[in-house]
Design an enzyme around this catalytic site. Structure first.
Site, PDB file in Angstrom:
ATOM      1  N   PRO A 140     -12.015   0.038   4.663  1.00 24.18           N
ATOM      2  CA  PRO A 140     -11.741   1.110   5.605  1.00 24.18           C
ATOM      3  C   PRO A 140     -11.200   2.375   4.958  1.00 24.18           C
ATOM      4  O   PRO A 140     -10.399   2.322   4.025  1.00 24.18           O
ATOM      5  CB  PRO A 140     -10.699   0.504   6.557  1.00 24.18           C
ATOM      6  CG  PRO A 140     -10.125  -0.646   5.831  1.00 24.18           C
ATOM      7  CD  PRO A 140     -11.195  -1.149   4.913  1.00 24.18           C
ATOM      8  N   ASN A 141     -11.685   3.478   5.477  1.00 18.91           N
ATOM      9  CA  ASN A 141     -11.275   4.837   5.128  1.00 18.91           C
ATOM     10  C   ASN A 141     -11.750   5.303   3.758  1.00 18.91           C
ATOM     11  O   ASN A 141     -11.576   6.471   3.415  1.00 18.91           O
ATOM     12  CB  ASN A 141      -9.758   5.009   5.253  1.00 18.91           C
ATOM     13  CG  ASN A 141      -9.285   4.741   6.659  1.00 18.91           C
ATOM     14  OD1 ASN A 141      -9.846   5.276   7.607  1.00 18.91           O
ATOM     15  ND2 ASN A 141      -8.286   3.895   6.807  1.00 18.91           N
TER      16      ASN A 141
ATOM     17  N   ARG B 178      -9.872  12.794   2.085  1.00 23.76           N
ATOM     18  CA  ARG B 178      -8.615  12.153   2.487  1.00 23.76           C
ATOM     19  C   ARG B 178      -7.586  12.221   1.366  1.00 23.76           C
ATOM     20  O   ARG B 178      -7.815  11.719   0.274  1.00 23.76           O
ATOM     21  CB  ARG B 178      -8.902  10.681   2.823  1.00 23.76           C
ATOM     22  CG  ARG B 178      -7.678   9.867   3.096  1.00 23.76           C
ATOM     23  CD  ARG B 178      -8.020   8.390   3.189  1.00 23.76           C
ATOM     24  NE  ARG B 178      -6.803   7.622   3.393  1.00 23.76           N
ATOM     25  CZ  ARG B 178      -6.675   6.351   3.069  1.00 23.76           C
ATOM     26  NH1 ARG B 178      -7.681   5.699   2.531  1.00 23.76           N
ATOM     27  NH2 ARG B 178      -5.539   5.728   3.280  1.00 23.76           N
TER      28      ARG B 178
ATOM     29  N   TYR C 147      -5.976  10.252  -3.824  1.00 19.69           N
ATOM     30  CA  TYR C 147      -7.262   9.622  -4.082  1.00 19.69           C
ATOM     31  C   TYR C 147      -8.242  10.471  -4.883  1.00 19.69           C
ATOM     32  O   TYR C 147      -9.318   9.994  -5.233  1.00 19.69           O
ATOM     33  CB  TYR C 147      -7.902   9.204  -2.750  1.00 19.69           C
ATOM     34  CG  TYR C 147      -7.051   8.215  -1.988  1.00 19.69           C
ATOM     35  CD1 TYR C 147      -6.924   6.903  -2.412  1.00 19.69           C
ATOM     36  CD2 TYR C 147      -6.342   8.607  -0.856  1.00 19.69           C
ATOM     37  CE1 TYR C 147      -6.137   6.001  -1.724  1.00 19.69           C
ATOM     38  CE2 TYR C 147      -5.550   7.701  -0.157  1.00 19.69           C
ATOM     39  CZ  TYR C 147      -5.446   6.403  -0.600  1.00 19.69           C
ATOM     40  OH  TYR C 147      -4.657   5.510   0.064  1.00 19.69           O
TER      41      TYR C 147
ATOM     42  N   ASN D  46     -12.701  -2.884  -3.266  1.00 18.74           N
ATOM     43  CA  ASN D  46     -11.524  -2.127  -2.860  1.00 18.74           C
ATOM     44  C   ASN D  46     -11.454  -2.344  -1.360  1.00 18.74           C
ATOM     45  O   ASN D  46     -12.171  -1.685  -0.602  1.00 18.74           O
ATOM     46  CB  ASN D  46     -11.652  -0.647  -3.208  1.00 18.74           C
ATOM     47  CG  ASN D  46     -10.409   0.136  -2.832  1.00 18.74           C
ATOM     48  OD1 ASN D  46      -9.588  -0.310  -2.040  1.00 18.74           O
ATOM     49  ND2 ASN D  46     -10.291   1.324  -3.406  1.00 18.74           N
TER      50      ASN D  46
ATOM     51  N   ALA E  25      -6.826  -1.016   3.198  1.00 18.46           N
ATOM     52  CA  ALA E  25      -5.688  -1.595   3.909  1.00 18.46           C
ATOM     53  C   ALA E  25      -5.872  -3.085   4.206  1.00 18.46           C
ATOM     54  O   ALA E  25      -4.887  -3.812   4.348  1.00 18.46           O
ATOM     55  CB  ALA E  25      -5.433  -0.824   5.202  1.00 18.46           C
TER      56      ALA E  25
ATOM     57  N   GLU F 258     -10.551  -6.963  -7.924  1.00 21.98           N
ATOM     58  CA  GLU F 258      -9.888  -6.132  -6.928  1.00 21.98           C
ATOM     59  C   GLU F 258      -9.555  -4.782  -7.565  1.00 21.98           C
ATOM     60  O   GLU F 258      -8.991  -4.738  -8.663  1.00 21.98           O
ATOM     61  CB  GLU F 258      -8.606  -6.821  -6.471  1.00 21.98           C
ATOM     62  CG  GLU F 258      -7.782  -6.057  -5.479  1.00 21.98           C
ATOM     63  CD  GLU F 258      -6.485  -6.770  -5.113  1.00 21.98           C
ATOM     64  OE1 GLU F 258      -5.718  -6.164  -4.345  1.00 21.98           O
ATOM     65  OE2 GLU F 258      -6.223  -7.893  -5.582  1.00 21.98           O
TER      66      GLU F 258
ATOM     67  N   HIS G 298      -7.913  -0.774  -6.827  1.00 20.54           N
ATOM     68  CA  HIS G 298      -7.209   0.197  -5.980  1.00 20.54           C
ATOM     69  C   HIS G 298      -7.100   1.498  -6.746  1.00 20.54           C
ATOM     70  O   HIS G 298      -6.691   1.498  -7.913  1.00 20.54           O
ATOM     71  CB  HIS G 298      -5.821  -0.299  -5.583  1.00 20.54           C
ATOM     72  CG  HIS G 298      -5.883  -1.521  -4.730  1.00 20.54           C
ATOM     73  ND1 HIS G 298      -6.231  -1.462  -3.401  1.00 20.54           N
ATOM     74  CD2 HIS G 298      -5.687  -2.822  -5.031  1.00 20.54           C
ATOM     75  CE1 HIS G 298      -6.242  -2.694  -2.916  1.00 20.54           C
ATOM     76  NE2 HIS G 298      -5.926  -3.533  -3.887  1.00 20.54           N
TER      77      HIS G 298
ATOM     78  N   ARG H 138       3.891   2.705  -3.977  1.00 22.67           N
ATOM     79  CA  ARG H 138       3.789   3.302  -2.645  1.00 22.67           C
ATOM     80  C   ARG H 138       4.645   2.512  -1.657  1.00 22.67           C
ATOM     81  O   ARG H 138       5.549   1.793  -2.037  1.00 22.67           O
ATOM     82  CB  ARG H 138       2.315   3.355  -2.238  1.00 22.67           C
ATOM     83  CG  ARG H 138       1.513   4.288  -3.160  1.00 22.67           C
ATOM     84  CD  ARG H 138       0.090   4.454  -2.742  1.00 22.67           C
ATOM     85  NE  ARG H 138       0.021   5.091  -1.427  1.00 22.67           N
ATOM     86  CZ  ARG H 138      -1.091   5.147  -0.708  1.00 22.67           C
ATOM     87  NH1 ARG H 138      -2.214   4.622  -1.157  1.00 22.67           N
ATOM     88  NH2 ARG H 138      -1.086   5.750   0.463  1.00 22.67           N
TER      89      ARG H 138
END
Length: 146
Positions: free
Chosen positions: A10-11, A18, A23, A75, A78, A99, A101, A108
């Site tokens: 998502p996103n 964004r 990012y 990735n 969330a 994985e 990110h 964060r």
């Protein structure tokens, strides 16, 4: 030639728009184009998929089982921090996965510090920006050829 599936959650379709301070300015299409070229130059096929819907990500992982995908780079956005269902799909597939990110999730918000995927991943790349995808693919390619 091996198939490598790159999944974005998502996103991540908003990359380049964004929160560029977190990012970066590259779009998801830029990243995917680069990964496809990187894979092709090494003699492998890179498939890309993005969805904001958890069930579509799970369905794509299930489909990868029948497509002969050798490795998944994911990735999960969330969903990394919330989705046991996504973890179960990855484990059930039997396909090794990395994985990724873009940001350093450990630097964060506290809720981003836990991953439901990391302990079952072959590799985890965090906080390397969009270069983390290329690093992940390079590691996968090296493992496929050894």
């Amino acid at each position: 030639m091996a198939k490598v599936l790159v999944i974005n959650g998502p996103n991540l379709n908003l990359l380049g728009k964004r929160e560029p301070e977190i990012y970066g300015h590259e779009t998801l299409a830029d990243i995917e184009h680069s990964l496809v070229a990187q894979g092709k130059s090494a003699g492998h096929e890179v498939l890309c998929f993005q969805s904001n819907a958890e069930h579509e990500l799970i369905d794509r992982i299930h489909a990868a089982m029948d497509e002969g995908v050798a490795h998944i780079i994911i990735n999960a956005g969330a969903y990394t921090h919330t989705s046991i269902a996504l973890r179960d799909a990855l484990v059930a597939s039997g396909i090794p996965f990395t994985e990724v990110h873009i940001s350093d999730v450990h630097a964060r918000e506290a809720f981003r510090h836990h991953s439901y995927l990391s302990d079952v991943a072959s590799n985890v790349i965090v906080g390397k920006g969009v270069k983390g995808y290329a690093m992940a693919l390079e590691a996968v390619i090296n493992n496929l050829t050894t």
